[in-house]
Motif scaffolding. Sequence first.
Motif, PDB file in Angstrom:
ATOM      1  N   PRO A 159       0.804  -1.229   0.000  1.00  0.00           N
ATOM      2  CA  PRO A 159       0.000   0.000   0.000  1.00  0.00           C
ATOM      3  C   PRO A 159       0.835   1.276   0.000  1.00  0.00           C
ATOM      4  CG  PRO A 159      -0.970  -1.590   1.493  1.00  0.00           C
ATOM      5  CD  PRO A 159       0.351  -2.161   1.061  1.00  0.00           C
ATOM      6  N   LEU A 160       1.914   1.299   0.771  1.00  0.00           N
ATOM      7  CA  LEU A 160       2.780   2.479   0.793  1.00  0.00           C
ATOM      8  C   LEU A 160       3.553   2.619  -0.512  1.00  0.00           C
ATOM      9  CD1 LEU A 160       4.082   2.178   4.452  1.00  0.00           C
ATOM     10  CD2 LEU A 160       2.739   4.067   3.529  1.00  0.00           C
ATOM     11  N   ASP A 161       3.863   1.504  -1.151  1.00  0.00           N
ATOM     12  CA  ASP A 161       4.554   1.552  -2.433  1.00  0.00           C
ATOM     13  C   ASP A 161       3.658   2.148  -3.513  1.00  0.00           C
ATOM     14  OD1 ASP A 161       6.720   1.169  -4.127  1.00  0.00           O
ATOM     15  OD2 ASP A 161       6.094  -0.840  -4.701  1.00  0.00           O
ATOM     16  N   ASN A 178      -0.920  15.025  -0.445  1.00  0.00           N
ATOM     17  CA  ASN A 178      -0.022  14.328   0.473  1.00  0.00           C
ATOM     18  C   ASN A 178      -0.434  12.857   0.562  1.00  0.00           C
ATOM     19  OD1 ASN A 178      -2.231  14.202   2.410  1.00  0.00           O
ATOM     20  ND2 ASN A 178      -1.764  16.359   2.857  1.00  0.00           N
ATOM     21  N   ALA A 179       0.315  12.098   1.340  1.00  0.00           N
ATOM     22  CA  ALA A 179       0.083  10.659   1.426  1.00  0.00           C
ATOM     23  C   ALA A 179      -1.261  10.330   2.073  1.00  0.00           C
ATOM     24  CB  ALA A 179       1.218  10.002   2.207  1.00  0.00           C
ATOM     25  N   THR A 180      -1.650  11.120   3.074  1.00  0.00           N
ATOM     26  CA  THR A 180      -2.919  10.857   3.767  1.00  0.00           C
ATOM     27  C   THR A 180      -4.094  10.990   2.812  1.00  0.00           C
ATOM     28  OG1 THR A 180      -1.954  11.719   5.807  1.00  0.00           O
ATOM     29  CG2 THR A 180      -4.354  11.498   5.735  1.00  0.00           C
ATOM     30  N   ARG A 181      -4.093  12.067   2.011  1.00  0.00           N
ATOM     31  CA  ARG A 181      -5.174  12.267   1.044  1.00  0.00           C
ATOM     32  C   ARG A 181      -5.123  11.210  -0.059  1.00  0.00           C
ATOM     33  NH1 ARG A 181      -6.738  18.603   0.343  1.00  0.00           N
ATOM     34  NH2 ARG A 181      -6.732  19.121   2.571  1.00  0.00           N
ATOM     35  N   ALA A 182      -3.943  10.724  -0.346  1.00  0.00           N
ATOM     36  CA  ALA A 182      -3.817   9.670  -1.354  1.00  0.00           C
ATOM     37  C   ALA A 182      -4.542   8.407  -0.903  1.00  0.00           C
ATOM     38  CB  ALA A 182      -2.346   9.365  -1.610  1.00  0.00           C
ATOM     39  N   VAL A 183      -4.357   8.040   0.354  1.00  0.00           N
ATOM     40  CA  VAL A 183      -5.025   6.857   0.891  1.00  0.00           C
ATOM     41  C   VAL A 183      -6.542   7.011   0.793  1.00  0.00           C
ATOM     42  CG1 VAL A 183      -5.441   5.470   2.955  1.00  0.00           C
ATOM     43  CG2 VAL A 183      -3.142   6.294   2.460  1.00  0.00           C
ATOM     44  N   ALA A 185      -8.351   8.993  -1.155  1.00  0.00           N
ATOM     45  CA  ALA A 185      -8.823   9.034  -2.545  1.00  0.00           C
ATOM     46  C   ALA A 185      -8.788   7.655  -3.193  1.00  0.00           C
ATOM     47  CB  ALA A 185      -7.975  10.018  -3.347  1.00  0.00           C
ATOM     48  N   ILE A 186      -7.724   6.907  -2.957  1.00  0.00           N
ATOM     49  CA  ILE A 186      -7.604   5.582  -3.578  1.00  0.00           C
ATOM     50  C   ILE A 186      -8.686   4.633  -3.070  1.00  0.00           C
ATOM     51  CG2 ILE A 186      -6.142   3.532  -3.772  1.00  0.00           C
ATOM     52  CD1 ILE A 186      -3.712   5.414  -3.713  1.00  0.00           C
ATOM     53  N   VAL A 187      -8.887   4.613  -1.756  1.00  0.00           N
ATOM     54  CA  VAL A 187      -9.904   3.723  -1.178  1.00  0.00           C
ATOM     55  C   VAL A 187     -11.297   4.125  -1.641  1.00  0.00           C
ATOM     56  CG1 VAL A 187     -10.966   2.951   0.972  1.00  0.00           C
ATOM     57  CG2 VAL A 187      -8.477   3.141   0.818  1.00  0.00           C
ATOM     58  N   ARG A 188     -11.553   5.431  -1.728  1.00  0.00           N
ATOM     59  CA  ARG A 188     -12.874   5.901  -2.138  1.00  0.00           C
ATOM     60  C   ARG A 188     -13.141   5.604  -3.613  1.00  0.00           C
ATOM     61  NH1 ARG A 188     -12.224  10.798  -1.015  1.00  0.00           N
ATOM     62  NH2 ARG A 188     -11.829  11.594  -3.124  1.00  0.00           N
ATOM     63  N   ARG A 193      -8.816  -2.725  -2.784  1.00  0.00           N
ATOM     64  CA  ARG A 193      -7.932  -3.431  -3.724  1.00  0.00           C
ATOM     65  C   ARG A 193      -7.000  -2.470  -4.448  1.00  0.00           C
ATOM     66  NH1 ARG A 193     -10.963  -7.510  -7.611  1.00  0.00           N
ATOM     67  NH2 ARG A 193      -8.769  -7.778  -8.225  1.00  0.00           N
ATOM     68  N   GLY A 194      -7.404  -1.206  -4.551  1.00  0.00           N
ATOM     69  CA  GLY A 194      -6.546  -0.219  -5.206  1.00  0.00           C
ATOM     70  C   GLY A 194      -5.230  -0.020  -4.489  1.00  0.00           C
ATOM     71  N   MET A 195      -5.215  -0.294  -3.176  1.00  0.00           N
ATOM     72  CA  MET A 195      -3.982  -0.155  -2.402  1.00  0.00           C
ATOM     73  C   MET A 195      -3.008  -1.294  -2.660  1.00  0.00           C
ATOM     74  SD  MET A 195      -4.413   2.673  -0.757  1.00  0.00           S
ATOM     75  CE  MET A 195      -3.029   2.584   0.358  1.00  0.00           C
ATOM     76  N   TYR A 196      -3.492  -2.338  -3.340  1.00  0.00           N
ATOM     77  CA  TYR A 196      -2.636  -3.496  -3.602  1.00  0.00           C
ATOM     78  C   TYR A 196      -2.422  -3.724  -5.096  1.00  0.00           C
ATOM     79  CZ  TYR A 196      -2.500  -4.826   1.279  1.00  0.00           C
ATOM     80  OH  TYR A 196      -2.248  -4.849   2.632  1.00  0.00           O
ATOM     81  N   ARG A 197      -2.531  -2.655  -5.880  1.00  0.00           N
ATOM     82  CA  ARG A 197      -2.250  -2.781  -7.307  1.00  0.00           C
ATOM     83  C   ARG A 197      -0.779  -3.187  -7.509  1.00  0.00           C
ATOM     84  NH1 ARG A 197      -5.826  -1.019 -11.124  1.00  0.00           N
ATOM     85  NH2 ARG A 197      -7.596   0.266 -10.428  1.00  0.00           N
ATOM     86  N   GLY A 198      -0.595  -4.144  -8.397  1.00  0.00           N
ATOM     87  CA  GLY A 198       0.770  -4.583  -8.697  1.00  0.00           C
ATOM     88  C   GLY A 198       1.335  -5.590  -7.717  1.00  0.00           C
ATOM     89  N   LEU A 199       0.503  -6.096  -6.782  1.00  0.00           N
ATOM     90  CA  LEU A 199       1.025  -7.026  -5.771  1.00  0.00           C
ATOM     91  C   LEU A 199       1.520  -8.327  -6.403  1.00  0.00           C
ATOM     92  CD1 LEU A 199       1.555  -7.870  -2.853  1.00  0.00           C
ATOM     93  CD2 LEU A 199      -0.829  -8.627  -2.703  1.00  0.00           C
ATOM     94  N   SER A 200       0.771  -8.853  -7.381  1.00  0.00           N
ATOM     95  CA  SER A 200       1.168 -10.130  -7.988  1.00  0.00           C
ATOM     96  C   SER A 200       2.524 -10.023  -8.674  1.00  0.00           C
ATOM     97  CB  SER A 200       0.099 -10.598  -8.978  1.00  0.00           C
ATOM     98  OG  SER A 200      -0.154  -9.599  -9.951  1.00  0.00           O
TER      99      SER A 200
END
Length: 333
Positions: A159-161, A178-183, A185-188, A193-200
């Motif tokens: 998620p941080l990546d 900033n990072a807080t607003r990024a979290v 916006a992505i979740v909304r 699952r948006g926080m884990y894009r590219g995990l595979s």
Amino acid sequence: MTPAVTNTTVAAPATPTSTTVSPRRTHSTREQLHQIVAGGMSAAITRSTCQPLDVLKIRFQLQVEPLGSKNKKLVQSSKYTSINQAVRTIYREEGLLAFWKGHNPAQVLSIMYGICQFWTYEQLSLLAKQTHYLKDHTHLSNFICGAAAGAAAVIISTPLDVIRTRLIAQDTSKGYRNATRAVTAIVRQEGPRGMYRGLSSALLQIAPLMGTNFMAYRLFSESACTFFEVEDRSKLPTWTLLALGASSGMLSKTIVYPFDLIKKRLQIQGFEQNRQTFGQTLQCNGVWDCLQQTVRQEGVRGLYKGVAPTLLKSSLTTALYFSIYDKLKQVRF
């Protein structure tokens, strides 16, 4: 005639031999805290030093246009064409601090990653030494433990990546403040699952990468210890540890680099409107689709875009990572 009486001694029933299984040895709480502190500090120092190289690497990886061609128009359509040109362009357009874009989430990511990776490796390594097969196959043990530790760390830190990648990739006047607003916006907008894009693709990259890193670093260290006639690698000169780390970092990164590029491209899917000044954004669904489209549009060379700053960064980060960790393990807090 009286029959002879023979004295036969009746043997007592055999009692089953009790095989006492010695309990598996584990690291003490103090040792584990020491590993956590050493892992976190080595990661923090390394990240602060190498963040500009990470920014360059990501900018090149996300660039779809060709880096070079006989057709000058294609070359001009590419925003970044070389490391020197990229450094000048970023500095001119965004200022010096642009080289530390996304540093805050990246620093948290690195500390979490370093702690999880080194702590997990140390526990698994100790367990492997008490395993019948792996204790006699040191190099295989180092690879398996390193791969498992890397996989565990990447699951925690993905998620941080994602946040870091998007902060680096976005236009100066668009995207997240900033990072807080990024979290938020992505979740909304994309869901958890948006926080884990590219995990595979990250797991496909990190497992062999870290397995090779740990195996190669310890393999090279054994040779160095024999050469310098010392018993432990922590007693090797610092410059030797740096050279060993750099060599293992370059070797492992070269092997798995295409998966790193695919991971970055997957992490910015759905984020295209916030990076319009950087040229095209590849639209893809999943690792295989992204791999196919990259090769189709950019050729096999496209899988190695940004490899120069990446290898420079990888050799430097791995050198600092392992050498600082080994030296910090000698310090008693």
